[in-house]
Design a protein around this motif. Structure first.
Motif, mmCIF file in Angstrom:
data_model
loop_
_atom_site.group_PDB
_atom_site.id
_atom_site.type_symbol
_atom_site.label_atom_id
_atom_site.label_comp_id
_atom_site.label_asym_id
_atom_site.label_seq_id
_atom_site.Cartn_x
_atom_site.Cartn_y
_atom_site.Cartn_z
ATOM 1 N N ASP A 16 1.873 -31.046 16.005
ATOM 2 C CA ASP A 16 2.722 -29.850 15.972
ATOM 3 C C ASP A 16 3.255 -29.612 14.565
ATOM 4 O O ASP A 16 3.303 -30.542 13.749
ATOM 5 C CB ASP A 16 3.929 -30.023 16.905
ATOM 6 C CG ASP A 16 3.521 -30.214 18.350
ATOM 7 O OD1 ASP A 16 2.575 -29.542 18.782
ATOM 8 O OD2 ASP A 16 4.140 -31.043 19.042
ATOM 9 N N PRO A 17 3.694 -28.391 14.266
ATOM 10 C CA PRO A 17 4.469 -28.178 13.041
ATOM 11 C C PRO A 17 5.705 -29.071 13.065
ATOM 12 O O PRO A 17 6.198 -29.434 14.139
ATOM 13 C CB PRO A 17 4.838 -26.692 13.109
ATOM 14 C CG PRO A 17 3.804 -26.088 14.014
ATOM 15 C CD PRO A 17 3.469 -27.139 15.017
ATOM 16 N N TRP A 18 6.223 -29.432 11.897
ATOM 17 C CA TRP A 18 7.300 -30.423 11.833
ATOM 18 C C TRP A 18 8.513 -30.026 12.672
ATOM 19 O O TRP A 18 9.118 -30.868 13.345
ATOM 20 C CB TRP A 18 7.726 -30.636 10.380
ATOM 21 C CG TRP A 18 8.852 -31.630 10.267
ATOM 22 C CD1 TRP A 18 10.149 -31.395 9.956
ATOM 23 C CD2 TRP A 18 8.756 -33.034 10.522
ATOM 24 N NE1 TRP A 18 10.877 -32.559 9.986
ATOM 25 C CE2 TRP A 18 10.038 -33.581 10.334
ATOM 26 C CE3 TRP A 18 7.704 -33.891 10.890
ATOM 27 C CZ2 TRP A 18 10.310 -34.937 10.488
ATOM 28 C CZ3 TRP A 18 7.969 -35.238 11.049
ATOM 29 C CH2 TRP A 18 9.255 -35.755 10.852
ATOM 30 N N LEU A 19 8.897 -28.753 12.667
ATOM 31 C CA LEU A 19 10.091 -28.337 13.406
ATOM 32 C C LEU A 19 9.901 -28.434 14.916
ATOM 33 O O LEU A 19 10.870 -28.397 15.662
ATOM 34 C CB LEU A 19 10.477 -26.909 13.018
ATOM 35 C CG LEU A 19 10.937 -26.724 11.566
ATOM 36 C CD1 LEU A 19 11.264 -25.248 11.305
ATOM 37 C CD2 LEU A 19 12.149 -27.602 11.269
ATOM 38 N N GLN A 20 8.659 -28.565 15.378
ATOM 39 C CA GLN A 20 8.394 -28.630 16.815
ATOM 40 C C GLN A 20 8.012 -30.027 17.298
ATOM 41 O O GLN A 20 7.953 -30.279 18.496
ATOM 42 C CB GLN A 20 7.264 -27.654 17.175
ATOM 43 C CG GLN A 20 7.581 -26.206 16.864
ATOM 44 C CD GLN A 20 6.391 -25.298 17.117
ATOM 45 O OE1 GLN A 20 5.475 -25.647 17.865
ATOM 46 N NE2 GLN A 20 6.390 -24.133 16.485
ATOM 47 N N THR A 21 7.781 -30.947 16.388
ATOM 48 C CA THR A 21 7.336 -32.265 16.808
ATOM 49 C C THR A 21 8.521 -33.159 17.175
ATOM 50 O O THR A 21 9.591 -33.082 16.546
ATOM 51 C CB THR A 21 6.516 -32.945 15.689
ATOM 52 O OG1 THR A 21 6.108 -34.229 16.124
ATOM 53 C CG2 THR A 21 7.335 -33.100 14.422
ATOM 54 N N ARG A 24 10.585 -35.335 14.607
ATOM 55 C CA ARG A 24 11.722 -34.812 13.844
ATOM 56 C C ARG A 24 13.034 -35.448 14.286
ATOM 57 O O ARG A 24 13.969 -35.579 13.496
ATOM 58 C CB ARG A 24 11.776 -33.286 14.026
ATOM 59 C CG ARG A 24 12.879 -32.586 13.245
ATOM 60 C CD ARG A 24 12.658 -31.091 13.268
ATOM 61 N NE ARG A 24 13.768 -30.376 12.669
ATOM 62 C CZ ARG A 24 14.716 -29.740 13.370
ATOM 63 N NH1 ARG A 24 14.660 -29.716 14.688
ATOM 64 N NH2 ARG A 24 15.689 -29.109 12.754
ATOM 65 N N GLN A 25 13.103 -35.867 15.563
ATOM 66 C CA GLN A 25 14.319 -36.474 16.098
ATOM 67 C C GLN A 25 14.232 -37.998 16.162
ATOM 68 O O GLN A 25 15.143 -38.648 16.680
ATOM 69 C CB GLN A 25 14.595 -35.911 17.501
ATOM 70 C CG GLN A 25 14.664 -34.402 17.589
ATOM 71 C CD GLN A 25 15.793 -33.828 16.742
ATOM 72 O OE1 GLN A 25 16.853 -34.446 16.620
ATOM 73 N NE2 GLN A 25 15.576 -32.647 16.176
ATOM 74 N N HIS A 106 4.322 -36.678 21.745
ATOM 75 C CA HIS A 106 5.136 -36.323 22.919
ATOM 76 C C HIS A 106 5.147 -37.451 23.952
ATOM 77 O O HIS A 106 5.981 -37.451 24.852
ATOM 78 C CB HIS A 106 4.607 -35.040 23.553
ATOM 79 C CG HIS A 106 4.792 -33.835 22.683
ATOM 80 N ND1 HIS A 106 5.951 -33.096 22.671
ATOM 81 C CD2 HIS A 106 3.958 -33.248 21.780
ATOM 82 C CE1 HIS A 106 5.830 -32.099 21.806
ATOM 83 N NE2 HIS A 106 4.626 -32.170 21.250
#
Length: 321
Positions: A16-21, A24-25, A106
């Motif tokens: 995914d793009p970084w903001l959606q993966t 990131r958290q 995920h």
């Protein structure tokens, strides 16, 4: 005990793009800080010796999965990991390894396996724990045929580990040379891991780009076999513990992953002598250019160690020995 270098032919990108993966958290970044080096079967006394000797090196630790499979890991952060933000600095870039791009973040196995709360699906061992494990279940006496309840084992191992030392994860740089002789280097600073067979198709090189991104991990090439070389340091306290409890005369070179162990078992040969040509991530493009492939991506020709050394002298004369 050999690693199967059999990546599937069609590696699918699912990143995914970084903001959606979910990465990131994930501030602990377990998948970017624990490099699997090879699977291992613990079935004999010699296996126990090899696995425990490997655990005597800083950053190297064997781990037992709930499935019963052992894996040897390197606890060291990927060189592309931003340690402040926990972000991959080459996320979704063209030169990021397909090993990372195809990983399903995920459903991240590492998040649960390396949880600090409990050993739920995997138990990481150090030298002290390996000795505890063998003594508690009398592995050698029972010829490693032990039926153990996972919950009981994981709870006991977790309790015992609280009094042992943590793994060291410092990074190390290789000496300033592309040729690493067996007898003239400090062999207690290096371990050699599969694949011992050379790559058969283009996708096998993705494993190289993934592993070579970790500091102190290199590809050691001879004309008969390839190996991942890990620069680390022998923890002599661990080795002395192993000697005291089991084998007073055992030394690091007796292990399967030492230079001597590799030479005895696989007889690596090079046209340039008893040495390895050592390649890093920056040399991977040169290596790929020297390998010829057919239209299906299968390897047709692999350069000799002499060809590699000549190429290195031409492209990087400041470092070639």
């Amino acid at each position: 005990m050999k690693e199967k270098i059999s990546l599937r032919g069609d590696i699918k990108i699912r990143q995914d793009p970084w903001l959606q993966t979910p990465c990131r958290q994930c501030f602990q970044s377990h998948c970017c800080a624990n490099l699997p080096l090879m699977p291992f079967r613990l079935e004999t006394r010699n296996d126990f010796i090899n696995l425990t000797l490997a655990s005597c090196y800083n950053g190297i630790f064997p781990a037992l999965k709930q499935s019963g499979e052992w894996t040897i890991y390197l606890g060291r952060k990927c060189g592309f990991l931003d340690r402040t933000e926990g972000k991959c600095s080459i996320h979704n870039k063209p030169y990021q390894s397909l090993i990372c791009k195809s990983y399903d973040a995920h459903n991240c196995w590492y998040t649960e396996a390396f949880s600090s709360d409990r050993f739920s699906t995997m138990i990481p061992f150090n030298t002290d724990m390996m000795i505890w494990f063998e003594r508690r279940y009398r592995l050698i006496e029972n010829r490693f045929d032990v039926d153990t309840d996972w919950k009981e084992l994981s709870n006991a191992a977790y309790s015992y580990k609280q009094g042992t030392l943590d793994f060291k994860t410092a990074g190390y740089e290789l000496q300033d040379s592309f040729r690493l002789p067996f007898k003239k280097s400090r062999s207690d600073q290096y371990l050699l891991f599969p694949p011992y067979n050379r790559p058969e198709n283009r996708n096998h090189l993705e494993l190289l780009s993934f592993r070579l991104g970790f500091p102190g991990v290199y590809l050691a090439v001879s004309d008969t076999c390839w190996s991942f070389l890990v620069k680390t340091e022998l923890n002599r306290s661990g080795l002395e513990l192993f000697r005291r409890e089991y084998f007073p005369s055992i030394d690091h070179q007796d292990g399967l992953f030492s230079f001597d162990g590799m030479a005895k078992k696989h007889h690596p040969f090079s046209e340039t002598g008893e040495q390895w040509i050592v390649l890093g991530l920056k040399d991977l493009g040169m290596l790929k250019a020297l390998i010829s492939f057919d239209s299906h991506g299968n390897v047709r020709h692999i350069p000799s160690s002499a060809d590699l050394l000549d190429a290195l002298k031409t492209k990087r004369p400041d470092r070639a020995a």
